[in-house]
Design a protein around this motif. Structure first.
Motif, short mmCIF file in Angstrom:
data_model
loop_
_atom_site.label_atom_id
_atom_site.label_comp_id
_atom_site.label_asym_id
_atom_site.label_seq_id
_atom_site.Cartn_x
_atom_site.Cartn_y
_atom_site.Cartn_z
N GLN A 158 0.86 -1.20 0.00
CA GLN A 158 0.00 0.00 0.00
C GLN A 158 0.88 1.23 0.00
OE1 GLN A 158 -3.11 -0.03 2.97
NE2 GLN A 158 -3.11 2.20 3.12
N PHE A 159 0.89 1.95 -1.13
CA PHE A 159 1.69 3.18 -1.23
C PHE A 159 1.03 4.15 -2.19
CE2 PHE A 159 5.01 5.91 -3.00
CZ PHE A 159 5.61 6.36 -1.84
N SER A 160 0.90 5.40 -1.75
CA SER A 160 0.32 6.46 -2.58
C SER A 160 1.36 7.57 -2.74
CB SER A 160 -0.95 7.02 -1.95
OG SER A 160 -1.39 8.17 -2.66
N TRP A 161 1.64 7.95 -3.98
CA TRP A 161 2.67 8.96 -4.24
C TRP A 161 2.29 10.32 -3.68
CZ3 TRP A 161 7.39 7.82 -6.20
CH2 TRP A 161 7.54 6.57 -6.79
N THR A 162 1.03 10.56 -3.47
CA THR A 162 0.58 11.87 -2.98
C THR A 162 0.24 11.86 -1.49
OG1 THR A 162 -1.70 11.36 -3.64
CG2 THR A 162 -0.31 12.52 -5.25
N SER A 163 0.47 10.75 -0.82
CA SER A 163 0.10 10.63 0.59
C SER A 163 1.31 10.84 1.49
CB SER A 163 -0.50 9.25 0.86
OG SER A 163 -0.64 9.03 2.25
N GLN A 164 1.18 11.78 2.43
CA GLN A 164 2.25 12.02 3.39
C GLN A 164 2.47 10.79 4.27
OE1 GLN A 164 2.28 15.81 5.54
NE2 GLN A 164 2.79 14.71 7.44
N VAL A 165 1.40 10.12 4.62
CA VAL A 165 1.51 8.93 5.46
C VAL A 165 2.30 7.83 4.75
CG1 VAL A 165 0.22 7.09 6.60
CG2 VAL A 165 -0.62 9.45 6.70
N SER A 166 2.08 7.69 3.46
CA SER A 166 2.82 6.67 2.69
C SER A 166 4.31 6.98 2.68
CB SER A 166 2.29 6.59 1.26
OG SER A 166 0.98 6.07 1.24
N TRP A 167 4.66 8.23 2.49
CA TRP A 167 6.08 8.60 2.50
C TRP A 167 6.68 8.41 3.88
CZ3 TRP A 167 9.06 9.00 -1.54
CH2 TRP A 167 8.50 9.31 -2.78
N ALA A 168 5.90 8.72 4.91
CA ALA A 168 6.37 8.49 6.27
C ALA A 168 6.63 7.00 6.51
CB ALA A 168 5.36 9.03 7.28
N ALA A 169 5.70 6.16 6.02
CA ALA A 169 5.87 4.71 6.17
C ALA A 169 7.10 4.23 5.41
CB ALA A 169 4.62 3.99 5.68
N LEU A 170 7.33 4.80 4.22
CA LEU A 170 8.51 4.42 3.44
C LEU A 170 9.79 4.75 4.19
CD1 LEU A 170 9.82 3.45 0.79
CD2 LEU A 170 9.62 5.79 -0.05
N LEU A 171 9.86 5.96 4.72
CA LEU A 171 11.05 6.37 5.47
C LEU A 171 11.26 5.46 6.69
CD1 LEU A 171 10.56 10.23 5.37
CD2 LEU A 171 12.38 8.96 4.22
N PHE A 172 10.19 5.21 7.43
CA PHE A 172 10.31 4.38 8.64
C PHE A 172 10.76 2.97 8.29
CE2 PHE A 172 8.53 1.26 11.53
CZ PHE A 172 9.06 1.69 12.74
N GLN A 173 10.16 2.39 7.26
CA GLN A 173 10.50 1.01 6.92
C GLN A 173 11.91 0.88 6.35
OE1 GLN A 173 7.18 -0.65 4.63
NE2 GLN A 173 5.73 0.28 6.09
N LEU A 174 12.36 1.87 5.60
CA LEU A 174 13.75 1.87 5.15
C LEU A 174 14.71 1.97 6.34
CD1 LEU A 174 13.76 4.18 1.98
CD2 LEU A 174 14.37 1.75 2.07
N GLY A 175 14.37 2.88 7.27
CA GLY A 175 15.21 3.02 8.46
C GLY A 175 15.25 1.76 9.29
N ALA A 176 14.10 1.10 9.42
CA ALA A 176 14.05 -0.14 10.19
C ALA A 176 14.90 -1.22 9.53
CB ALA A 176 12.60 -0.61 10.33
N LEU A 177 14.89 -1.28 8.19
CA LEU A 177 15.74 -2.25 7.50
C LEU A 177 17.22 -1.94 7.75
CD1 LEU A 177 13.96 -2.69 4.04
CD2 LEU A 177 14.24 -4.41 5.82
N ALA A 178 17.59 -0.66 7.67
CA ALA A 178 18.98 -0.29 7.92
C ALA A 178 19.39 -0.64 9.34
CB ALA A 178 19.19 1.21 7.66
N PHE A 179 18.50 -0.39 10.29
CA PHE A 179 18.78 -0.73 11.68
C PHE A 179 18.91 -2.24 11.87
CE2 PHE A 179 19.21 2.99 13.91
CZ PHE A 179 19.01 2.85 15.27
N GLY A 180 18.21 -2.99 11.05
CA GLY A 180 18.29 -4.44 11.15
C GLY A 180 19.66 -5.00 10.83
N PHE A 181 20.50 -4.20 10.16
CA PHE A 181 21.85 -4.66 9.84
C PHE A 181 22.85 -4.41 10.97
CE2 PHE A 181 20.22 -4.19 5.48
CZ PHE A 181 20.71 -5.35 4.89
#
Length: 500
Positions: free
Chosen positions: A175-198
């Protein structure tokens, strides 16, 4: 003489380049040629082949393991930490020259010829056990820091855009919408969580690499992943790295048959190293380490009131004590380890550590403005740069001042950092980003209280530095006056002489 040097610190930012500059200046002052390879966070430019061939000696000024040390096997070598290179570059140059002269005076045939690059352990036989362990751990930490910074900032930005509930957002692949602030926030959080997982696997992998080179990388990474799987966390990564490095280092001592020797580094060592380390981590030490990690998390969550203030003060003292050195890095690593647990107290600790680390450069920059006469022209120049370094959470900006006057500067900045750490905890300021300084202020919980903590710590250190330097100058002036009076005729003698 033609001298080479390699500088490397755990973060690869400030100490690395300050040491390089000090060595270049000291060599020039002594009339020698110097080329420095800085193995910093931006990578390094290896020495040209002609420079390696023409060099008389090399200085390895590093707090982490130097990469590709086999290139220098034919050269007389001087070892030191980066702080020694910053404050005692002249002495290191002298040692390198003496080593080169001793090599030149050696009988023909006793000098080792250059060796071809080969895989070898990064354990230095001439170092003590404590220094070697610290070097291994700092190597792992140095590779972890970029993951910490990138992942932590991405997570913090995700929370800033989407609030703390963003951690419950569905995967952006679904679930991702190019115009949704919540979607971009989720993208940033999930990328950060993946980086932290390393974090834990990278820590384990590169501690193992520091001990036994590339064959230990796979056992170290896998051991780190097992630590994550069993809930052993950061502590498990440390143990996995040391275990993997030790196992592979011991296996490399085995004299393999010629038929197997060629595949030892790429197959035998990684395979059996991974099997041994994985089995030990899963079956033997995983559960105790997980219990220890859980105990640490529970202890952090239980801190409140005076205990939290005391912890903030202790971490502040550690951050300022050696300004980017091992004690500073221990406090920072403790904060990052807690940050990976996600506990509320860990966020308070991370904020306190960053506030305490920002205070020393800012205090000394302010002191050079308020009382210019107490500082040399070089220190006033460093003071102008210290404003930005302090604001960016680069504690190393205080090093030039501490090197010039350690007995007055270090106690002063430790006091101010203790105040900043305690007040940050008292105000309940939180931080999910492990770096960034003043530039991540919008991501800090209770930012106004956080600013008050930093300002208060800065003012305390500034006042103490000025007071101690002023007192020192007065004592020096009093000693000089006493010496002059003792060396001159007394007033009675002068009167008698006048009468005669």
């Amino acid at each position: 003489m033609k001298l080479l040097a390699v500088t490397a610190c755990p973060t690869g930012i400030a100490h690395t380049y300050m040491a390089a500059e000090a060595l270049e200046q000291a060599a020039a002052d002594a009339g020698h040629e110097m080329i420095v390879e800085t193995q910093g966070s931006a990578g390094s430019d290896p020495f040209p082949a002609d420079a390696l061939a023409a060099a008389d000696a090399i200085i390895l000024a590093a707090d982490v393991e130097v990469r590709d040390k086999e290139r220098f096997a034919h050269l007389p070598t001087v070892h030191s930490g980066v702080k020694k290179a910053i404050s005692g570059a002249d002495d290191l140059i002298a040692q390198a020259v003496a080593a080169a002269e001793e090599r030149a005076a050696a009988p023909a045939g006793t000098v080792a010829a250059p060796r071809a690059p080969e895989l070898q352990t990064k354990v230095s036989a001439g170092m003590g056990a404590g220094a070697r362990i610290r070097g291994w751990l700092m190597t792992g930490v140095s590779y972890v820091i970029p993951f910490v910074a990138a992942g932590g900032l991405l997570i913090a930005l995700g929370f800033a855009l989407g609030g703390y509930q963003i951690s419950d957002a569905p995967p952006v692949t679904e679930q991702f919408s190019w115009t949704s602030q919540v979607s971009w926030a989720a993208l940033l959080f999930q990328l950060g969580a993946l980086a932290f997982g390393f974090l834990v696997p990278v820590l384990g992998g590169f501690i193992a690499y520091a001990i036994a080179d590339r064959p230990a990388l796979v056992p170290g990474f896998v051991g780190g992943m097992v630590a994550v799987k069993v809930g052993a966390g950061f502590l498990g990564g440390l143990v996995a790295g040391l275990l993997a490095g030790g196992v592979v280092y011991a296996m490399k001592k085995w004299k393999a048959p010629k038929a197997v020797a060629g595949i030892m580094p790429v197959l035998v060592l990684p395979l059996f190293g991974t099997l041994i380390v994985g089995a030990i981590m899963f079956v033997v030490v995983g559960a105790p380490l997980a219990a220890a990690t859980s105990g640490l998390t529970n202890w952090l969550n239980s801190l409140s009131g005076g205990n939290a203030l005391l912890l903030g003060a202790i971490l502040g003292l550690m951050m300022a004590f050696d300004m980017g050195g091992p004690v500073n890095k221990a406090a920072y690593a403790f904060a990052v380890a807690g940050l990976s647990t996600g506990s509320g107290t860990a966020l308070l600790i991370m904020a306190a550590v960053m506030a305490a680390g920002m205070t020393p450069p800012l205090a000394l920059a302010l002191a050079t403005v308020l009382r210019k006469k107490l500082f040399s022209e070089v220190e006033r120049e460093n003071g102008r740069a210290a404003w930005l370094l302090g604001a960016s959470f680069i504690t190393e900006g205080a090093i030039p001042f501490a090197a010039a006057d350690p007995l007055r500067v270090i106690p002063s900045i430790m006091a101010g950092s203790a105040v900043a750490g305690s007040l940050s905890m008292a105000f309940g300021s939180t931080l999910r980003a492990p770096h960034g300084g003043i530039f991540v202020l919008p991501l800090i919980g209770n930012p106004w209280g956080y600013l008050v903590a930093i300002i208060a710590g800065t003012l305390v250190s500034t006042a103490l530095v000025i007071a101690l330097k002023t007192l020192g100058r007065r004592k020096a002036a009093a000693i000089t006056d006493t010496a002059v009076a003792a060396a001159s005729p007394s007033s009675t003698a002068r009167t008698a002489a006048a009468r005669v």
